[in-house]
Motif scaffolding. Structure first.
Motif, mmCIF file in Angstrom:
data_model
loop_
_atom_site.group_PDB
_atom_site.id
_atom_site.type_symbol
_atom_site.label_atom_id
_atom_site.label_comp_id
_atom_site.label_asym_id
_atom_site.label_seq_id
_atom_site.Cartn_x
_atom_site.Cartn_y
_atom_site.Cartn_z
ATOM 1 N N MET A 18 -16.512 -48.077 -33.225
ATOM 2 C CA MET A 18 -17.064 -48.596 -34.545
ATOM 3 C C MET A 18 -16.523 -49.820 -34.940
ATOM 4 S SD MET A 18 -18.619 -45.402 -36.559
ATOM 5 C CE MET A 18 -20.288 -44.775 -36.201
ATOM 6 N N GLY A 19 -15.278 -50.117 -34.562
ATOM 7 C CA GLY A 19 -14.374 -51.358 -34.753
ATOM 8 C C GLY A 19 -14.685 -52.377 -33.706
ATOM 9 N N ARG A 60 -13.863 -60.104 -36.185
ATOM 10 C CA ARG A 60 -13.326 -60.825 -37.194
ATOM 11 C C ARG A 60 -13.602 -60.407 -38.774
ATOM 12 N NH1 ARG A 60 -12.131 -66.071 -36.497
ATOM 13 N NH2 ARG A 60 -13.254 -66.924 -38.107
ATOM 14 N N GLN A 61 -14.390 -59.535 -38.875
ATOM 15 C CA GLN A 61 -14.999 -59.094 -40.274
ATOM 16 C C GLN A 61 -14.374 -57.772 -40.579
ATOM 17 O OE1 GLN A 61 -19.251 -60.222 -41.226
ATOM 18 N NE2 GLN A 61 -19.259 -60.473 -38.985
ATOM 19 N N ILE A 62 -13.580 -57.228 -39.777
ATOM 20 C CA ILE A 62 -12.953 -55.936 -39.934
ATOM 21 C C ILE A 62 -11.495 -56.097 -39.934
ATOM 22 C CG2 ILE A 62 -12.900 -53.593 -38.838
ATOM 23 C CD1 ILE A 62 -15.575 -54.312 -37.252
ATOM 24 N N GLY A 63 -10.867 -54.994 -40.842
ATOM 25 C CA GLY A 63 -9.469 -54.893 -40.939
ATOM 26 C C GLY A 63 -9.171 -53.433 -40.457
ATOM 27 N N TYR A 64 -7.893 -53.587 -39.571
ATOM 28 C CA TYR A 64 -7.565 -52.387 -38.927
ATOM 29 C C TYR A 64 -6.333 -51.827 -39.494
ATOM 30 C CZ TYR A 64 -10.832 -54.341 -35.667
ATOM 31 O OH TYR A 64 -12.326 -54.922 -35.204
ATOM 32 N N ILE A 65 -6.119 -50.656 -39.853
ATOM 33 C CA ILE A 65 -4.795 -49.930 -40.081
ATOM 34 C C ILE A 65 -4.540 -48.638 -39.143
ATOM 35 C CG2 ILE A 65 -3.707 -48.814 -41.871
ATOM 36 C CD1 ILE A 65 -5.321 -50.275 -43.811
ATOM 37 N N PHE A 66 -3.548 -48.799 -38.366
ATOM 38 C CA PHE A 66 -3.141 -47.702 -37.305
ATOM 39 C C PHE A 66 -1.986 -46.765 -37.749
ATOM 40 C CE2 PHE A 66 -4.837 -51.454 -35.160
ATOM 41 C CZ PHE A 66 -6.021 -50.819 -34.419
ATOM 42 N N GLN A 67 -1.894 -45.791 -36.905
ATOM 43 C CA GLN A 67 -0.672 -44.894 -37.439
ATOM 44 C C GLN A 67 0.485 -45.357 -37.626
ATOM 45 O OE1 GLN A 67 -0.711 -41.494 -35.169
ATOM 46 N NE2 GLN A 67 1.552 -40.847 -35.669
ATOM 47 N N ALA A 68 0.882 -46.189 -36.448
ATOM 48 C CA ALA A 68 2.116 -47.086 -36.495
ATOM 49 C C ALA A 68 1.461 -48.399 -37.290
ATOM 50 C CB ALA A 68 2.562 -47.135 -35.111
ATOM 51 N N HIS A 69 2.675 -48.823 -37.763
ATOM 52 C CA HIS A 69 2.130 -49.820 -38.859
ATOM 53 C C HIS A 69 1.895 -51.337 -37.774
ATOM 54 C CE1 HIS A 69 6.360 -51.238 -38.326
ATOM 55 N NE2 HIS A 69 6.390 -49.847 -38.550
ATOM 56 N N ALA A 95 -1.894 -54.440 -46.859
ATOM 57 C CA ALA A 95 -2.166 -55.814 -47.348
ATOM 58 C C ALA A 95 -2.599 -56.777 -46.195
ATOM 59 C CB ALA A 95 -0.862 -56.158 -47.735
ATOM 60 N N ARG A 96 -2.022 -56.720 -45.234
ATOM 61 C CA ARG A 96 -2.682 -57.463 -43.896
ATOM 62 C C ARG A 96 -4.095 -57.250 -43.539
ATOM 63 N NH1 ARG A 96 0.407 -56.323 -38.233
ATOM 64 N NH2 ARG A 96 -0.702 -54.073 -38.842
ATOM 65 N N ALA A 97 -4.567 -55.822 -43.461
ATOM 66 C CA ALA A 97 -6.124 -55.447 -43.215
ATOM 67 C C ALA A 97 -6.944 -55.937 -44.230
ATOM 68 C CB ALA A 97 -5.990 -54.200 -42.885
ATOM 69 N N LEU A 128 -10.911 -49.945 -41.166
ATOM 70 C CA LEU A 128 -10.953 -48.677 -40.201
ATOM 71 C C LEU A 128 -9.533 -48.228 -40.012
ATOM 72 C CD1 LEU A 128 -13.246 -49.843 -37.200
ATOM 73 C CD2 LEU A 128 -13.627 -48.576 -39.046
ATOM 74 N N ALA A 129 -9.275 -47.114 -40.437
ATOM 75 C CA ALA A 129 -7.939 -46.688 -40.412
ATOM 76 C C ALA A 129 -7.733 -45.406 -39.357
ATOM 77 C CB ALA A 129 -7.414 -46.462 -41.922
ATOM 78 N N ASP A 130 -6.908 -45.228 -38.590
ATOM 79 C CA ASP A 130 -6.653 -44.161 -37.746
ATOM 80 C C ASP A 130 -5.412 -43.384 -37.965
ATOM 81 O OD1 ASP A 130 -7.012 -42.520 -35.721
ATOM 82 O OD2 ASP A 130 -7.237 -43.711 -33.987
#
Ligand SMILES: Nc1ncnc2c1ncn2[C@@H]1O[C@H](COP(=O)(O)OP(=O)(O)O)[C@@H](O)[C@H]1O
Ligand SMILES: [Mg+2]
Length: 253
Positions: free
Chosen positions: A69-70, A100-109, A171-173, A182-184
């Protein structure tokens, strides 16, 4: 009586078209005899401005679906539309355009520890050519203030706590105002209080910006920030009325 979340979702589905739409989506890993199906017949529409939490056991396919989805993984079979782009058989350039239109946040920063908080956030803006060099610094500092790190802007990522690093990642996302975040498992490495703070921060910023969030988590302490919860099991989305009608605690407690 349908509750508010359900009614809102219903209205949205009548008035708006989904920002992400999966239809009979299947996904496989491996080749030949080793080929194994990881996702089965996924049908899921996500509407603009919604916060959707996806939960379910480890190995059930949450990350696989999130990365599809990302636009981080090629869609193989069925239909997946993200921001009006069909992702099945999309080429690299089309996938890039969606990402480019999506922000991503993962378990590890995933911060660069030898850069400061602000430099990490800046990098995300530097990837877009529409931002002017003279605006980038101010935008980065402003979003760090918004996540409560106004006094840590010039600190090296290495010197921040786990919760603070994850707030820099948020903030970066969000600094480029993406349409989708999207955040995992964003709280998996955090203690209860920091985890809560971090998701509340995401929720607040996303509602301000009108962005859509799809968040994968095991953490049933944060389910209440969702407008809607979907449950994944053995590669399938489960239809659980207790969840889709917004009563997550009855199911999990
Ligand atoms: N790159 C890969 N290669 C082969 N199998 C994979 C790969 N990634 C995930 N899988 C398999 O797909 C299934 C779903 O994994 P995943 O999406 O990571 O689940 P979750 O995020 O819910 O823990 C698991 O059986 C996992 O072993
Ligand atoms: Mg996972």
């Amino acid at each position: 009586m349908p509750n508010q979340t359900f009614t809102t979702t219903l209205n949205q589905s009548i008035l708006t078209k989904p920002i992400i739409s999966a239809c009979n989506l299947n996904h496989y890993f491996g080749e030949g005899e080793l080929r194994k199906q990881a996702l089965f017949d996924i049908n899921l529409d996500i509407y603009p401005g919604e916060i959707v939490i996806m939960t379910g056991p480890s190995g059930s396919g949450k990350t696989t679906l999130l990365t599809l989805m990302g636009g981080l993984r090629s869609a193989q079979e069925g239909s997946l539309t993200i921001l009006d782009q069909q992702m099945c058989r999309a080429n690299q350039q089309q996938m890039m355009q969606v990402r480019r239109q999506i922000g991503y946040i993962f378990q590890a920063h995933n911060l660069l520890t030898f850069l400061t908080a602000k430099q990490n956030v800046r990098m995300s803006l530097e990837l877009h050519d529409e931002y002017l060099e003279q605006d980038i610094d101010g935008m980065s500092a402003d979003i760090l203030k918004a996540v409560g790190l106004g006094n840590r802007v010039d600190y090296y990522a290495d010197s921040l706590s786990g919760g603070q690093k994850q707030r820099v990642a948020i903030a970066r996302a969000l600094v480029s105002h993406p349409k989708i975040v999207l955040a995992d498992e964003p709280t998996a490495a955090l203690d209860k209080k920091s985890g809560r703070d971090v998701v509340e921060m995401m929720q607040k910023l996303a509602k301000q910006q009108g962005c859509t969030i799809l968040l994968v988590t095991h953490d049933n302490r944060i389910l209440d920030i969702a407008d809607r919860i979907v449950y994944m099991e053995d590669g399938r989305l489960a239809d659980n009325p207790a969840l889709t009608l917004g009563e997550p605690h009855r199911f999990f407690d």
